[in-house]
Design a protein around this motif. Structure first.
Motif, PDB file in Angstrom:
ATOM      1  N   ASN A  51      19.491  78.203  13.121  1.00 30.88           N
ATOM      2  CA  ASN A  51      20.089  78.867  14.279  1.00 30.88           C
ATOM      3  C   ASN A  51      20.434  80.316  13.950  1.00 30.88           C
ATOM      4  O   ASN A  51      21.176  80.588  13.010  1.00 30.88           O
ATOM      5  CB  ASN A  51      21.369  78.136  14.706  1.00 30.88           C
ATOM      6  N   ARG A 108      13.098  73.103  13.708  1.00 31.11           N
ATOM      7  CA  ARG A 108      13.318  73.831  14.961  1.00 31.11           C
ATOM      8  C   ARG A 108      14.024  75.142  14.635  1.00 31.11           C
ATOM      9  O   ARG A 108      14.915  75.173  13.783  1.00 31.11           O
ATOM     10  CB  ARG A 108      14.172  72.975  15.904  1.00 31.11           C
ATOM     11  N   CYS A 110      15.948  78.627  16.464  1.00 31.18           N
ATOM     12  CA  CYS A 110      16.554  79.036  17.735  1.00 31.18           C
ATOM     13  C   CYS A 110      17.227  80.390  17.599  1.00 31.18           C
ATOM     14  O   CYS A 110      17.969  80.627  16.640  1.00 31.18           O
ATOM     15  CB  CYS A 110      17.600  78.006  18.166  1.00 31.18           C
ATOM     16  N   SER A 139      13.098  77.954  19.973  1.00 36.07           N
ATOM     17  CA  SER A 139      13.863  77.950  21.229  1.00 36.07           C
ATOM     18  C   SER A 139      14.623  79.263  21.352  1.00 36.07           C
ATOM     19  O   SER A 139      14.900  79.916  20.349  1.00 36.07           O
ATOM     20  CB  SER A 139      14.906  76.830  21.226  1.00 36.07           C
ATOM     21  N   LEU A 141      18.286  80.313  23.124  1.00 32.78           N
ATOM     22  CA  LEU A 141      19.489  80.003  23.886  1.00 32.78           C
ATOM     23  C   LEU A 141      19.845  81.309  24.594  1.00 32.78           C
ATOM     24  O   LEU A 141      20.286  82.264  23.960  1.00 32.78           O
ATOM     25  CB  LEU A 141      20.601  79.530  22.943  1.00 32.78           C
ATOM     26  N   GLY A 164      17.162  77.184  26.262  1.00 28.87           N
ATOM     27  CA  GLY A 164      18.476  76.557  26.435  1.00 28.87           C
ATOM     28  C   GLY A 164      19.364  77.483  27.252  1.00 28.87           C
ATOM     29  O   GLY A 164      19.298  78.711  27.115  1.00 28.87           O
ATOM     30  N   ASN A 209      16.843  73.014  28.507  1.00 28.64           N
ATOM     31  CA  ASN A 209      18.063  72.229  28.336  1.00 28.64           C
ATOM     32  C   ASN A 209      19.266  73.026  28.773  1.00 28.64           C
ATOM     33  O   ASN A 209      19.257  74.260  28.741  1.00 28.64           O
ATOM     34  CB  ASN A 209      18.207  71.762  26.888  1.00 28.64           C
ATOM     35  N   HIS A 211      23.322  73.318  28.029  1.00 23.52           N
ATOM     36  CA  HIS A 211      24.425  72.939  27.152  1.00 23.52           C
ATOM     37  C   HIS A 211      25.655  72.651  28.001  1.00 23.52           C
ATOM     38  O   HIS A 211      26.028  73.452  28.856  1.00 23.52           O
ATOM     39  CB  HIS A 211      24.763  74.071  26.186  1.00 23.52           C
ATOM     40  N   TYR A 238      22.482  68.711  26.975  1.00 24.10           N
ATOM     41  CA  TYR A 238      22.908  68.577  25.584  1.00 24.10           C
ATOM     42  C   TYR A 238      24.432  68.674  25.534  1.00 24.10           C
ATOM     43  O   TYR A 238      25.027  69.577  26.117  1.00 24.10           O
ATOM     44  CB  TYR A 238      22.297  69.683  24.716  1.00 24.10           C
ATOM     45  N   GLY A 313      19.854  68.059  20.616  1.00 25.24           N
ATOM     46  CA  GLY A 313      19.293  69.367  20.321  1.00 25.24           C
ATOM     47  C   GLY A 313      17.803  69.370  20.553  1.00 25.24           C
ATOM     48  O   GLY A 313      17.174  68.315  20.663  1.00 25.24           O
ATOM     49  N   CYS A 314      17.230  70.554  20.638  1.00 24.78           N
ATOM     50  CA  CYS A 314      15.783  70.666  20.854  1.00 24.78           C
ATOM     51  C   CYS A 314      15.079  69.930  19.712  1.00 24.78           C
ATOM     52  O   CYS A 314      15.461  70.050  18.550  1.00 24.78           O
ATOM     53  CB  CYS A 314      15.369  72.126  20.875  1.00 24.78           C
ATOM     54  N   CYS A 323      17.045  70.531  16.173  1.00 24.12           N
ATOM     55  CA  CYS A 323      18.254  71.344  16.024  1.00 24.12           C
ATOM     56  C   CYS A 323      19.439  70.396  15.936  1.00 24.12           C
ATOM     57  O   CYS A 323      19.809  69.776  16.934  1.00 24.12           O
ATOM     58  CB  CYS A 323      18.389  72.278  17.224  1.00 24.12           C
ATOM     59  N   ARG A 325      22.570  71.141  14.136  1.00 20.54           N
ATOM     60  CA  ARG A 325      23.840  71.868  14.038  1.00 20.54           C
ATOM     61  C   ARG A 325      24.973  71.107  13.337  1.00 20.54           C
ATOM     62  O   ARG A 325      26.006  70.827  13.975  1.00 20.54           O
ATOM     63  CB  ARG A 325      24.324  72.265  15.447  1.00 20.54           C
TER      64      ARG A 325
HETATM   65  S1  SF4 Z   1      19.821  72.714  21.207  1.00 17.05           S
HETATM   66 FE1  SF4 Z   1      19.716  74.055  19.422  1.00 17.05          FE
HETATM   67  S2  SF4 Z   1      17.600  74.837  19.444  1.00 17.05           S
HETATM   68 FE2  SF4 Z   1      17.988  74.006  21.472  1.00 17.05          FE
HETATM   69  S3  SF4 Z   1      18.719  75.758  22.682  1.00 17.05           S
HETATM   70 FE3  SF4 Z   1      20.548  74.688  21.903  1.00 17.05          FE
HETATM   71  S4  SF4 Z   1      21.070  75.776  19.991  1.00 17.05           S
HETATM   72 FE4  SF4 Z   1      18.947  76.300  20.536  1.00 17.05          FE
END
Ligand code: SF4
Length: 362
Positions: A51, A108, A110, A139, A141, A164, A209, A211, A238, A313-314, A323, A325
């Motif tokens: 990330n 992944r 991001c 990805s 965000l 995201g 996605n 959040h 997510y 996560g993706c 992803c 985290r």
């Molecule tokens: S889940 Fe992870 S990879 Fe996907 S958009 Fe959110 S922070 Fe980025």
């Protein structure tokens, strides 16, 4: 023609800036995985989700009440934490070299944008450097105030795989109270949804996605309604757990109780993977979850898989966790809120105690 974008303040010149695109921040877990920092996770698991966060001396121009990077939160931007942990600053080209070196372990990548006048151009620049070096899916965000449809199309052309959108507050009222009508906020609920819709059209099913943050003051019913709406549009939701940032305006706001959090995790999984609709859940007049349809055996077997409690996560290239985290929703010293791996039998024993499934089967 794209829609006109708001004019965001330009950065003041500075002698020795460490701004994007030449510099980026990376999560501490990413820094450990790429050997920028030494350290170990408290449990042993494979980790390959990297990330990145854009970095500017002025920081993010938005001012969300719960965020560690908010403009009006006291302190120098460079000392601010984001989701409560340090994000080391690295040179973008060094980062790409490390990604090339460790590509076989990566799942992944991001780039997290921030609200800043240079964010779009810098995200394109960093994307080009990454896709020239590694094939790991990428990805973004996104920061909706900096984008429009044309710019999302450009991300797609550059090789971005998923988008995201950090909606975080799941109702319009909460969004306005925490992100719009705040000292330097001005973020627009409508603009966020316009970017969700455009992203879905451009990137396709299950490539977008949203959040969602649990614990900002929303009801369970608000969350589950949104999970159903997003699933119907083939958009992932997510889950993130609100974690109070010291000195932010919500520093004293409590975290959601673990029981509520576990039930929301289960409900989201049932919606996304088992086809549950809103009418399969029962709520009290305040919208608190009281009942889940399905019967004990069926729900127990879903819990036994452990999957509802794995970090959302993706995904990686072949659908594996991408992803993950670690420590995104809790401190390293706290119990896992979500698991960057499939929970073990011991973890599941703890999860069942936290969940108290029998109470929602009545
Ligand atoms: S889940 Fe992870 S990879 Fe996907 S958009 Fe959110 S922070 Fe980025």
């Amino acid at each position: 023609m794209g829609r006109q974008l708001p004019v965001l303040p330009s950065p003041a010149p500075a002698a020795s800036r460490q701004d994007s695109p030449e510099w980026v921040r990376i999560s501490m877990a990413s820094a450990i995985a790429l050997r920028f920092r030494s350290g170990r996770f408290s449990r042993d698991f494979d980790f390959g989700g990297i990330n990145l966060l854009l970095n500017y001396d002025e920081g993010c121009r938005s001012d969300c009440g719960y965020c560690g990077l908010a403009r009006t939160r006291p302190g120098d931007y460079n000392d601010k934490s984001f989701i409560r942990v340090e994000w080391p600053l690295v040179r973008t080209d060094d980062l790409v070299s490390r990604m090339v070196e460790h590509e076989d372990k990566l799942t992944r990548l991001c780039i997290s944008m921030v609200t800043h006048g240079h964010a779009y151009a810098d995200t394109c620049d960093i994307t080009e450097r990454i896709v020239a070096g590694v094939r790991t899916p990428l990805s973004i965000l996104v920061a909706p105030p900096t984008l429009n449809r044309e710019r999302l199309e450009r991300f797609k052309e550059l090789g971005v795989d998923m988008i995201g959108i950090g909606l975080d507050a799941v109702t319009e009222e909460l969004f306005r109270n925490l992100r719009t009508n705040v000292p330097a906020g001005r973020l627009s609920w409508e603009k966020y949804w316009e970017i969700v819709t455009d992203s879905r059209e451009i990137f396709g099913p299950w490539k977008v996605n949203v959040h969602t943050l649990v614990g900002l003051g929303e009801a369970d019913e608000d969350l589950i309604r949104l999970f159903v709406q997003l699933r119907e549009r083939e958009i992932f939701s997510y889950l993130f757990c609100f974690n109070p940032e010291p000195d932010s305006r919500m520093a004293d706001h409590p975290k959601s109780p673990i029981r509520r959090w576990r039930r929301v995790q289960l409900a989201k999984h049932l919606v996304e993977s088992e086809g549950y609709g809103l009418d399969a859940f029962g709520f009290d007049p305040e919208g608190n979850l009281l009942h889940i349809d399905g019967g004990q055996d069926q729900l127990e077997s879903v819990v036994d898989t452990g999957i509802p409690f794995v970090t959302n996560g993706c995904p990686g290239e072949n659908g594996e966790p991408g992803c993950t985290r670690p420590y995104g929703s809790y401190r390293p010293s706290e119990p896992f809120r979500d698991y960057p791996f499939v929970p073990t039998a011991d973890d599941l024993t703890e999860i069942r105690q936290q969940l108290r499934l029998a109470d929602v089967l009545q």
